[in-house]
Motif scaffolding. Structure first.
Motif, short mmCIF file in Angstrom:
data_model
loop_
_atom_site.label_atom_id
_atom_site.label_comp_id
_atom_site.label_asym_id
_atom_site.label_seq_id
_atom_site.Cartn_x
_atom_site.Cartn_y
_atom_site.Cartn_z
N ASN A 1 2.09 -5.49 10.66
CA ASN A 1 1.31 -6.66 10.27
C ASN A 1 0.56 -6.32 8.99
O ASN A 1 -0.59 -5.89 9.01
N TRP A 2 1.25 -6.51 7.88
CA TRP A 2 0.72 -6.12 6.57
C TRP A 2 -0.55 -6.90 6.24
O TRP A 2 -1.53 -6.34 5.76
N GLN A 3 -0.52 -8.16 6.48
CA GLN A 3 -1.70 -8.97 6.18
C GLN A 3 -2.90 -8.49 7.00
O GLN A 3 -4.00 -8.33 6.49
N GLY A 4 -2.65 -8.26 8.27
CA GLY A 4 -3.72 -7.82 9.14
C GLY A 4 -4.25 -6.45 8.73
O GLY A 4 -5.45 -6.19 8.73
N LEU A 5 -3.32 -5.57 8.34
CA LEU A 5 -3.72 -4.23 7.92
C LEU A 5 -4.60 -4.30 6.68
O LEU A 5 -5.66 -3.68 6.61
N LYS A 6 -4.15 -5.09 5.72
CA LYS A 6 -4.93 -5.25 4.49
C LYS A 6 -6.31 -5.82 4.79
O LYS A 6 -7.32 -5.36 4.24
N ARG A 7 -6.34 -6.80 5.66
CA ARG A 7 -7.61 -7.42 6.00
C ARG A 7 -8.56 -6.40 6.63
O ARG A 7 -9.69 -6.21 6.16
N PHE B 1 -8.58 -4.11 1.89
CA PHE B 1 -7.75 -3.51 0.85
C PHE B 1 -7.49 -4.47 -0.30
O PHE B 1 -6.98 -5.57 -0.10
N ASP B 2 -7.81 -4.04 -1.49
CA ASP B 2 -7.50 -4.79 -2.70
C ASP B 2 -6.69 -3.89 -3.62
O ASP B 2 -7.21 -2.93 -4.18
N PRO B 3 -5.40 -4.18 -3.79
CA PRO B 3 -4.49 -3.26 -4.47
C PRO B 3 -4.72 -3.12 -5.97
O PRO B 3 -4.08 -2.29 -6.61
N THR B 4 -5.62 -3.87 -6.51
CA THR B 4 -5.83 -3.86 -7.96
C THR B 4 -5.97 -2.45 -8.52
O THR B 4 -5.42 -2.12 -9.57
N TYR B 5 -6.73 -1.63 -7.82
CA TYR B 5 -7.05 -0.31 -8.37
C TYR B 5 -5.82 0.58 -8.57
O TYR B 5 -5.87 1.55 -9.31
N HIS C 1 -3.18 -0.41 -10.03
CA HIS C 1 -2.61 -0.82 -11.31
C HIS C 1 -1.09 -0.89 -11.27
O HIS C 1 -0.40 -0.39 -12.16
N LEU C 2 -0.59 -1.51 -10.25
CA LEU C 2 0.85 -1.68 -10.14
C LEU C 2 1.26 -2.84 -11.01
O LEU C 2 0.46 -3.70 -11.33
N GLY C 3 2.55 -2.86 -11.38
CA GLY C 3 3.04 -4.02 -12.10
C GLY C 3 2.95 -5.23 -11.19
O GLY C 3 2.79 -5.11 -9.98
N ALA C 4 3.04 -6.40 -11.80
CA ALA C 4 2.92 -7.64 -11.03
C ALA C 4 3.95 -7.67 -9.90
O ALA C 4 3.66 -8.10 -8.79
N SER C 5 5.13 -7.16 -10.19
CA SER C 5 6.20 -7.18 -9.19
C SER C 5 5.81 -6.34 -7.97
O SER C 5 5.91 -6.79 -6.83
N ALA C 6 5.33 -5.13 -8.25
CA ALA C 6 5.01 -4.22 -7.16
C ALA C 6 3.79 -4.67 -6.36
O ALA C 6 3.69 -4.43 -5.17
N ALA C 7 2.90 -5.36 -7.05
CA ALA C 7 1.65 -5.75 -6.39
C ALA C 7 1.88 -6.89 -5.40
O ALA C 7 1.17 -7.02 -4.42
N ALA C 8 2.87 -7.72 -5.68
CA ALA C 8 3.12 -8.85 -4.79
C ALA C 8 3.41 -8.37 -3.39
O ALA C 8 4.08 -7.37 -3.19
N ALA C 9 2.90 -9.06 -2.42
CA ALA C 9 3.15 -8.68 -1.03
C ALA C 9 2.40 -9.61 -0.10
O ALA C 9 1.60 -9.18 0.68
#
Lengths: 216, 216
Positions: free
Chosen positions: B192-198, B202-206, B208-216
């Motif tokens: 449950n990726w959404q739940g894990l992030k919540r 988790f904010d993946p900004t730090y 610095h992934l490309g836009a493609s990699a950051a999408a999820a």
DNA sequence: CGACGCTTTGACCCGTTTCAACAATGGTGG
DNA sequence: CCACCATTGTTGAAACGGGTCAAAGCGTCG
């Protein structure tokens, strides 16, 4: 499975910047030695001055630090494509070199902070921050003996150490009672530098000061 | 009192590297705007893309981060001579540029770790590390869907998060019970990726992934 | 099979947090 | 110059997250 040992690295770099064909070729043709590392084997030890950089090709690798009391704090987990010790980067004008080093020192300080909040107990954690700030100030000539301006609140100190204001207060008062510091009206004096360093488990190496500045 | 605004910087640089007269002169003649910053005023905000670097001339300055729940964690205290956001460093060949960026990302990760161990509670702290490792692995193509190899022990996880093995174990089992992850025999699946992030805040900004990699 | 490393579980303990109140300090406007 | 208000520092009591210690499962591999 991986085509080339450097494939993960190229893949990562292309994901954070656009590489020209020449640049990609430059990376792929870097002089390279592949080394097998046993599990739990140290690659670089604290204090080493490696002459080569390293790239993780396969497997996991982490940086960590041990406190004198034995607790270990890991700084970061590295996966293929990572360059945990990006030391050598030649061909720069010497000015850029100095700035570059500064960044590395900065990163070293971050790592020390991770150790600080992750592994030291409150009292030592605060003491450690005092040590760091004192030395950093002294390098730029902003100390007089063991006295310096410290214009921060205990609440800010709490945020910096991951503690509550109340507990910071209790710890600071304890430090005063123990004769380590005086601190009033934004002015701080270290009354017992040796004692402070000891209680903080402070090792100034990570600040990468010149020999002169490190002496104390 | 200070002769030149850049004096502390020069002093610091000379203390970590030897500068030639030309280099020192190069620094002293950098195009420069002096700005007065009020106490508690933000200089650069998260997400800003500053076009200039900054040097602390006088006073204290710190970097910090706020978690969604409001807790603030300071990353570092900066004193005169420091360059808290050494972003622009031109005149490098483009390859060095990519490597340079990588170092900056590295440092960003360190900062996030400081926040992690300093400000997140155990459960979120562990979840956060899972998020980070997963995305880092995905960038280099080492994931299959939400599954990846995770060859580390709970004891190591404990060291990475500044927790005890026992508590890591309890938290991990909780994460399993909550249906966030599966993890057996070195293989991990995020259920449950959404739940894990919540839960990890988790904010993946730090990263610095490309836009493609950051999408999820 | 036996040994070893890793995970899991239980019971108890302690450092730290939280909440709350109060004192000291310093700045501001009348 | 004082009254007032907002910060900051200090203290106490109660609650809790996470630590420690210890022992028991459990795979795995020689």
């Amino acid at each position: 499975v991986t085509v080339s040992p450097l494939h993960p690295l190229v893949q990562k770099l292309t994901s954070i910047a656009t590489l020209s064909n020449e640049e990609e070729e430059a990376i792929r043709t870097l002089p390279l030695t592949v080394k097998e590392i046993r599990a739990d084997q140290d690659v670089v030890r604290d204090g080493d001055r490696p002459t080569q950089s390293c790239v993780v090709v396969e497997g996991f690798l982490c940086r960590y630090k041990q406190l004198p009391d034995g607790t270990r704090q890991i700084h970061s987990v590295h996966v293929p494509g990572d360059m945990p010790d990006l030391q050598s980067l030649h061909e720069q004008p010497r000015l850029a070199d100095a700035l570059w080093r500064d960044t590395l020192v900065d990163a070293a300080i971050f790592r020390e902070w991770i150790v600080n909040v992750g592994a030291r107990e409150a009292y030592a954690r605060i003491a450690h921050l005092f040590c760091e700030i004192f030395l950093k100030l002294r390098v730029v000539g902003l100390t007089e003996g063991y006295t310096f301006q410290l214009p921060i609140t205990q609440a800010e100190l709490a945020d910096a150490t991951g503690l509550s204001t109340v507990h910071v207060n209790r710890s600071v008062m304890q430090m005063r009672a123990n004769g380590l510091i005086r601190w009033e009206k934004g002015q701080c004096t270290i009354e017992n530098w040796q004692g402070l360093k000891r209680d903080a488990m402070f090792d100034p190496t990570y600040l990468h000061l010149g020999a002169s500045a490190a002496a104390a």
